[in-house]
Design a protein around this motif. Structure first.
Motif, PDB file in Angstrom:
ATOM      1  N   PRO A  26       0.824  -1.211   0.000  1.00  0.00           N
ATOM      2  CA  PRO A  26       0.000   0.000   0.000  1.00  0.00           C
ATOM      3  C   PRO A  26       0.854   1.255   0.000  1.00  0.00           C
ATOM      4  O   PRO A  26       1.858   1.340   0.702  1.00  0.00           O
ATOM      5  N   GLY A  27       0.442   2.243  -0.813  1.00  0.00           N
ATOM      6  CA  GLY A  27       1.150   3.507  -0.859  1.00  0.00           C
ATOM      7  C   GLY A  27       0.627   4.468   0.197  1.00  0.00           C
ATOM      8  O   GLY A  27      -0.172   4.108   1.073  1.00  0.00           O
ATOM      9  N   THR A  28       1.028   5.702   0.090  1.00  0.00           N
ATOM     10  CA  THR A  28       0.594   6.721   1.036  1.00  0.00           C
ATOM     11  C   THR A  28      -0.923   6.867   1.006  1.00  0.00           C
ATOM     12  O   THR A  28      -1.520   7.023  -0.065  1.00  0.00           O
ATOM     13  N   GLY A  29      -1.545   6.765   2.176  1.00  0.00           N
ATOM     14  CA  GLY A  29      -2.998   6.901   2.267  1.00  0.00           C
ATOM     15  C   GLY A  29      -3.776   5.687   1.831  1.00  0.00           C
ATOM     16  O   GLY A  29      -5.004   5.757   1.720  1.00  0.00           O
ATOM     17  N   GLU A  30      -3.110   4.551   1.616  1.00  0.00           N
ATOM     18  CA  GLU A  30      -3.778   3.341   1.141  1.00  0.00           C
ATOM     19  C   GLU A  30      -3.760   2.233   2.186  1.00  0.00           C
ATOM     20  O   GLU A  30      -2.926   2.227   3.105  1.00  0.00           O
ATOM     21  N   VAL A  31      -4.678   1.281   2.011  1.00  0.00           N
ATOM     22  CA  VAL A  31      -4.699   0.066   2.830  1.00  0.00           C
ATOM     23  C   VAL A  31      -4.811  -1.141   1.913  1.00  0.00           C
ATOM     24  O   VAL A  31      -5.436  -1.070   0.852  1.00  0.00           O
ATOM     25  N   ARG A  32      -4.196  -2.226   2.323  1.00  0.00           N
ATOM     26  CA  ARG A  32      -4.329  -3.493   1.595  1.00  0.00           C
ATOM     27  C   ARG A  32      -5.326  -4.366   2.338  1.00  0.00           C
ATOM     28  O   ARG A  32      -5.227  -4.538   3.554  1.00  0.00           O
ATOM     29  N   ILE A  33      -6.280  -4.912   1.600  1.00  0.00           N
ATOM     30  CA  ILE A  33      -7.361  -5.695   2.189  1.00  0.00           C
ATOM     31  C   ILE A  33      -7.223  -7.155   1.776  1.00  0.00           C
ATOM     32  O   ILE A  33      -7.058  -7.462   0.586  1.00  0.00           O
ATOM     33  N   ARG A  34      -7.300  -8.035   2.762  1.00  0.00           N
ATOM     34  CA  ARG A  34      -7.428  -9.475   2.480  1.00  0.00           C
ATOM     35  C   ARG A  34      -8.904  -9.744   2.283  1.00  0.00           C
ATOM     36  O   ARG A  34      -9.694  -9.712   3.226  1.00  0.00           O
ATOM     37  N   ILE A  35      -9.326  -9.961   1.042  1.00  0.00           N
ATOM     38  CA  ILE A  35     -10.737 -10.103   0.713  1.00  0.00           C
ATOM     39  C   ILE A  35     -11.293 -11.422   1.251  1.00  0.00           C
ATOM     40  O   ILE A  35     -10.689 -12.486   1.078  1.00  0.00           O
TER      41      ILE A  35
END
Length: 326
Positions: A26-35
């Motif tokens: 994830p970049g700045t201001g992002e989140v990674r989601i485990r779907i």
């Protein structure tokens, strides 16, 4: 490596296939989601089939505009969200690049909200697109009031069923329109005051009959097409017609029965606005807590069966949302 559904050309459901892709950071201001689960929507079908009005970046395009899961990683500058949080994805404006038919996706942190307590992943995957669309159209746009008669087309769809429940939560009177009388019992059980089946009823005549001759205060239409002008005749003088979809891709006829307010609604107008997203989330959480809102899941498929899920969607027999678990 994580799996993701992609397509390299538009066409029938079998253009969809699974591939392995590296895990994005994830970049700045992002989140990674485990779907954990993703909803299957008509918008996905239109994009896959080549009927989407916007650009689709081929080859290797992704699909999926809603989903739920847990936060796997957070990028720099993200506050108030931590790894392990259960969330719902509220908007995927570039779903051909980071759609939710995948084991992981990365989205702006502003595009997630907490998953309501007690809501499992399957139900959560059926919630946001349908209910935010119904809320946005009926509350933000049409200003639905208690006692209003709300005529809802494609009532057995996920948006239609959500609109029935949202109308009830507002104290309005939902009138369901469906193609076949075979779905009458299911729609009445979902909260419709009356069901109008187009295979046997004249919609305008039936709407006036069910409203004591006045006509519907609000029409929520997700079909469009050549029948739009006739549908508008079901509204009372001075009523409101909100178009929130285009299940019929043919050119729409233009209503001429004035006075009539016509509103074209796209849910991204609100789901990309953090202030409105907070209102939607509060409204939905209240409805879930009281039991007024109950996401309707018709059938669940696994990610490996995404082609079958899209084939089932195209049959058009479902009542509620098709969900894919990951």
């Amino acid at each position: 490596m994580p799996r993701v559904v992609v397509f390299d050309r538009t066409g029938a459901p079998d253009v969809l296939h699974l591939v392995d892709e590296p895990l994005d950071e994830p970049g700045t201001g992002e989140v990674r989601i485990r779907i954990e689960a993703a909803g299957v929507n008509r918008l996905d079908q239109m994009m896959r089939a080549g009927h989407y009005p916007g650009p689709v970046r081929l080859p290797h395009a992704r699909l999926g505009c809603e989903g739920t899961g847990t936060v796997d990683a957070v990028g720099p500058g993200v506050e108030g969200i931590a790894a392990g949080d259960a969330v719902i994805i509220t908007a995927v404006p570039a779903m051909d690049l980071n759609g939710t038919y995948a084991e992981y996706t990365t989205v702006p942190a502003a595009s997630v909200v907490p998953r309501p307590a007690g809501l499992d992943a399957t139900a959560a995957a059926a919630l946001w697109v349908a209910y935010s669309t119904a809320y946005g159209a009926l509350v933000e746009k049409a200003a639905t009031r208690p006692g209003d008669h709300v005529l809802i087309t494609a009532a057995s769809s996920a948006v239609g069923l959500a609109a029935i429940q949202v109308a009830r939560q507002l104290g309005a009177v939902p009138l369901a329109v469906t193609r076949s009388g075979a779905k009458k019992d299911a729609l009445l059980a979902a909260g419709a005051e009356a069901v109008i089946a187009t295979d046997r009823d004249d919609v305008s005549e039936a709407a006036h009959r069910h409203t004591g001759g006045a006509g519907a205060d609000i029409i929520l239409d997700t079909v469009m097409g050549p029948g739009l002008a006739d549908l508008s005749k079901a509204a009372k003088p001075g009523g409101t017609l909100v178009t929130a979809g285009w299940l019929d891709p043919r050119p729409a006829s233009f209503p001429m029965n004035w006075p009539l307010t016509i509103i074209g609604y796209a849910s991204f107008e609100h789901t990309l606005d953090p202030t409105v997203v907070r209102r939607i989330a509060a409204f939905l959480e209240a409805g879930l807590r009281t039991g007024a809102l109950r996401p309707t899941v018709d059938r669940v498929f696994g990610l490996d069966d995404i082609v079958a899920a899209h084939a089932y969607l195209e049959e058009g027999h479902q009542v509620g949302k098709i969900v894919v678990t990951v």
